[in-house]
Design an enzyme around this catalytic site. Structure first.
Site, PDB file in Angstrom:
ATOM      1  N   ASP A 154      -3.458   9.071   3.734  1.00  0.00           N
ATOM      2  CA  ASP A 154      -3.691   7.640   3.982  1.00  0.00           C
ATOM      3  C   ASP A 154      -4.848   7.097   3.149  1.00  0.00           C
ATOM      4  O   ASP A 154      -5.715   7.847   2.690  1.00  0.00           O
ATOM      5  CB  ASP A 154      -3.994   7.403   5.465  1.00  0.00           C
ATOM      6  CG  ASP A 154      -5.200   8.201   5.920  1.00  0.00           C
ATOM      7  OD1 ASP A 154      -5.326   9.375   5.508  1.00  0.00           O
ATOM      8  OD2 ASP A 154      -6.023   7.665   6.682  1.00  0.00           O
ATOM      9  N   GLU A 155      -4.828   5.803   2.942  1.00  0.00           N
ATOM     10  CA  GLU A 155      -5.955   5.045   2.406  1.00  0.00           C
ATOM     11  C   GLU A 155      -6.575   5.641   1.146  1.00  0.00           C
ATOM     12  O   GLU A 155      -7.781   5.863   1.087  1.00  0.00           O
ATOM     13  CB  GLU A 155      -7.063   4.928   3.471  1.00  0.00           C
ATOM     14  CG  GLU A 155      -6.621   4.213   4.727  1.00  0.00           C
ATOM     15  CD  GLU A 155      -7.778   4.029   5.703  1.00  0.00           C
ATOM     16  OE1 GLU A 155      -7.968   2.911   6.174  1.00  0.00           O
ATOM     17  OE2 GLU A 155      -8.478   5.025   6.002  1.00  0.00           O
TER      18      GLU A 155
END
Lengths: 502, 502
Positions: free
Chosen positions: A295-296
């Site tokens: 993620d991210e």
């Protein structure tokens, strides 16, 4: 006093089970439960027999939970035997995504009989004194809690306490977000420098192999899987402290700035490292799933680095860094496939259209507050299994009864076919650690997480009213207190036994 | 590891005192503090001498706080004696609104000398090892914390723990909102039915006289006043259970509905009851102030009652029920005056223009979030002393670092003369109990309340930067943990000694 009596009576009358069983029929016929004459017994036909570690331990645990004030010396009335039979053995294994948690509890005559389809039903429910037939099974197979032990270190005792409370609410997956940017507390056998240099403290703020095994076996006895997450290529600042050349050096004005970005996806050494680390992790954690994060990822540092840009050129990625991320995630998902593990990843990995194995599970965390239904729709349409976390980020506290919001989530209320709905394998309550450590973890989690627990276990139609749930949840919260869980109050009121552990 | 060392060093370097002392000058000259050779002593000229209960107890307490890991057997270096002198005795009394909390701590030569102007300085500060001269005194005389023991019962142990933590942050008033609508836990000698019928439970959820005395004397030894609040005429539903004819019967369609409203202000028996109750309360609580509440009176029930309406007619109040409330409040403020107590009341009492004695203190709770400055301006203009609570209702939790909001409050930044500013005698952090009991009280209070503590104690100019305060407050929070206070984290990070009391 009259007032106190009324309250007590009301609570007693509520006395319901949380989460609500699927099928339950009570009659007014009363059975006394006397600690002097109450027994758990294995049914004669049961596949599991005395010596089954999971059930032996559960019998001991639940006796004390049913009779917290037990003193010997009472009168023995009619003995009450709770006979437990299991359809399929499984006493020596670990709970898994496929474990059955179905139970049929009925008073056929005497003794009362519980028929479990496996040993993994977390909470036997012999609390009724009215004659009651119960048939119970979970709505969703995956009912998780995420703890984040990187932003703050959680002492092992805090994790074990959480596992206790999880079992009481029938959560069955402990998602251990064990490492992240701020610290790397997992003590690796293969790469001891990761915690020696990446933990908040190399001796006190780590999880030794013994700690990890203790957590896994404590969880097993409570029917809980331990799903480890080693999030990469982002969220890895702490990894870089103990593993040089792993992270991407960021550049400023043509020279390295001294700062580091995500894992460097351009070097073969990166994949050798990941393969060795995951080989260890795969053997340490018995669950057949592993969470790979994904993620991210911030592209800023990758963009600044000339070697990364040259690699992009060579691979034909142009300037689309999502392709570079996809390249990395595909590679490490493939590594875990060779280790016979199924990958769970945050939904970002789907959003970037990586080619990932069919059975990879997508973890939905975007679309808060109201658009996660679109995410569910979109991702299941592509035939991917999903776990829903977005509406249950309960580290986000708010004033008042915010459990109501968690309770009214409808995980299958999205536009899609019946086939798509079946791809929702469950949900997860996340307690990210920015503002949480052992001082406030338990009261923030409980009973707020229990609201999601009922949504994930029980029939939605039987549990659609927040108002009807409220007194049952209040009662359940008092039960948690009585069982030593520092669960906070839902609203004005009291429990017969208040928390005394100050 | 290097990383851990850096963090430790940083924390150590911060090591500041919270709240910040008024005047402090450090030199690089180092003094070792060795538990084998560290002594508190009374100065020869001191008005207080050995046997002074407050200081004797403080010396014992602070020795353990300074040396939490003390094991006998170390080498004795140069002995370090901390000589404490007090200008005015007061060892056998209680702290009061007039107590001086001024202290001068200086290393004249040897021994180091602390000159206190009274025994009520809560925290001696011998933590510095660099030679440091400190002159310290509070910015505001009234620095309170409100606990609400009616919406949830708080075990005595939770109150004592709060008093410990209060002393560490130099709070000096425990505002005990002891009763309210939901329950009446105060066990009155004169009216035992109030708790027997009005408490959540008549045996377990009450404060006996012994409990109350224990709280008062524990607070006294920490320089903390106990200010009891018996809020009326509203917020009294629980009073009605044990005292018939006290509350106003509400009417519906010409007949009593069975519900009750605020205290009935039309009956002489009401004032006889209040006079007897307050006579007891005045003798039980030694502080010369008493909090009479007076907030949020709902006129709906009074309006419905024909006897009340007749009384309004007779008194010439017309249909203005604020006049009836004023009549009630004036009467009970006058009762407390005859008991030689000064009244504190919520600002509603001023808002309704009651004629109240000049020295009555108004407690400001309205004007949240930004308009409390107008309230300060308006009420001090009328020459009334005020305590500011409005911006510090920290029961209202929010996600993130909400301590910053508490810290940036400027209690004297309102339009008014210098004379008006002097009428602000202090401030108060309120922890109302709708969602708070012993399970979550401590982590919700600490270190969030400490932000307000520094605003109330320290020089505003020296403590205007939130960013500079942050590492000091983080360090202080670790100190609280070390002292056994379950204080929650401010943000990502760690303490050398994490909370283990799970």
């Amino acid at each position: 006093s009259a007032a106190a009596k009324i309250t007590t009576k009301r609570l007693h009358a509520v006395g319901g089970v949380w989460p609500m069983p699927q099928i339950s029929a009570s009659s007014p016929e009363q059975y006394p439960l006397n600690p002097e004459a109450f027994y758990f017994e294995y049914g004669r036909q049961s596949e599991a027999q005395p010596g089954c570690s999971v059930l032996d331990a559960a019998f001991k645990r639940y006796f004390s939970l049913i009779f917290p004030d037990y003193f010997p010396g009472g009168n023995v009335n009619r003995p009450f035997t709770l006979e437990v039979s299991v359809d399929h053995d499984g006493c020596d294994g670990y709970p898994s995504q496929e474990s059955s948690e179905r139970c049929k509890c009925a008073q056929f005559n005497e003794p009362e009989q519980n028929i479990l389809s496996s040993v993994w039903l977390q909470q036997m429910q012999p609390f009724f004194v009215n004659k009651t037939d119960i048939e119970d099974f979970p709505r969703f197979q995956f009912r998780g809690i995420l703890l984040d032990t990187s932003r703050h270190y959680l002492p092992v005792q805090a994790i074990l306490k959480t596992l206790d409370a999880m079992a009481y609410s029938k959560f069955n997956v402990f998602h251990w977000h064990i490492v992240d940017d701020p610290s790397f507390p997992y003590q690796s056998q293969t790469f001891p420098d990761l915690s020696a240099k990446g933990a908040f403290h190399p001796m006190t703020h780590i999880y030794t192999q013994t700690d990890v095994q203790r957590v896994i076996s404590y969880a097993r006895l409570r029917g809980i899987r331990v799903l480890p997450e080693f999030d990469s290529p982002g969220h890895t600042q702490s990894w870089g402290k103990g593993q040089s050349d792993l992270l991407t050096p960021c550049y400023k004005g043509g020279t390295p700035s001294g700062a580091f970005g995500p894992v460097n996806p351009t070097l073969p050494s990166t994949y050798q490292f990941i393969a060795r680390l995951f080989k260890e992790v795969s053997s340490v954690f018995p669950d057949s799933y592993i969470h790979l994060g994904g993620d991210e990822v911030n592209f800023f540092c990758w963009k600044s680095n000339p070697d990364v840009r040259a690699f992009m050129q060579k691979m034909g990625f142009g300037t689309d860094f999502t392709k570079l991320e996809a390249f990395y995630m595909e590679s490490i998902v493939n590594i875990t496939s060779t280790l016979n593990k199924t990958a769970i990843v945050w939904q970002d990995v789907f959003d970037y259209h990586e080619r990932i194995p069919e059975d990879t599970v997508l973890h939905i965390w975007k679309g808060v507050p109201y658009d996660y239904t679109k995410e569910l729709s979109r991702i299941t349409k592509a035939g991917k299994r999903v776990v829903l976390a977005a509406p249950w980020y309960i580290n986000h506290i708010a004033y008042g009864q915010d459990w109501r919001k968690s309770y009214t989530v409808q995980p299958l209320n999205f536009s899609g076919t019946e086939e798509q709905k079946k791809l929702v394998i469950g949900g997860e309550v996340c307690m990210w650690g920015e503002y949480v450590d052992a001082t406030n973890l338990t009261p923030r989690l409980w009973p707020r997480a229990s609201a999601a627990a009922e949504r994930l276990w029980s029939d939605e139609k039987q549990t659609s009213s927040v108002e009807k749930a409220f007194p049952r949840l209040q009662d359940f919260r008092c039960k948690l207190l009585r069982r030593g869980i520092q669960a906070e109050p839902l609203y004005v009121g009291h429990c017969r036994h208040e928390y005394q552990g100050i």
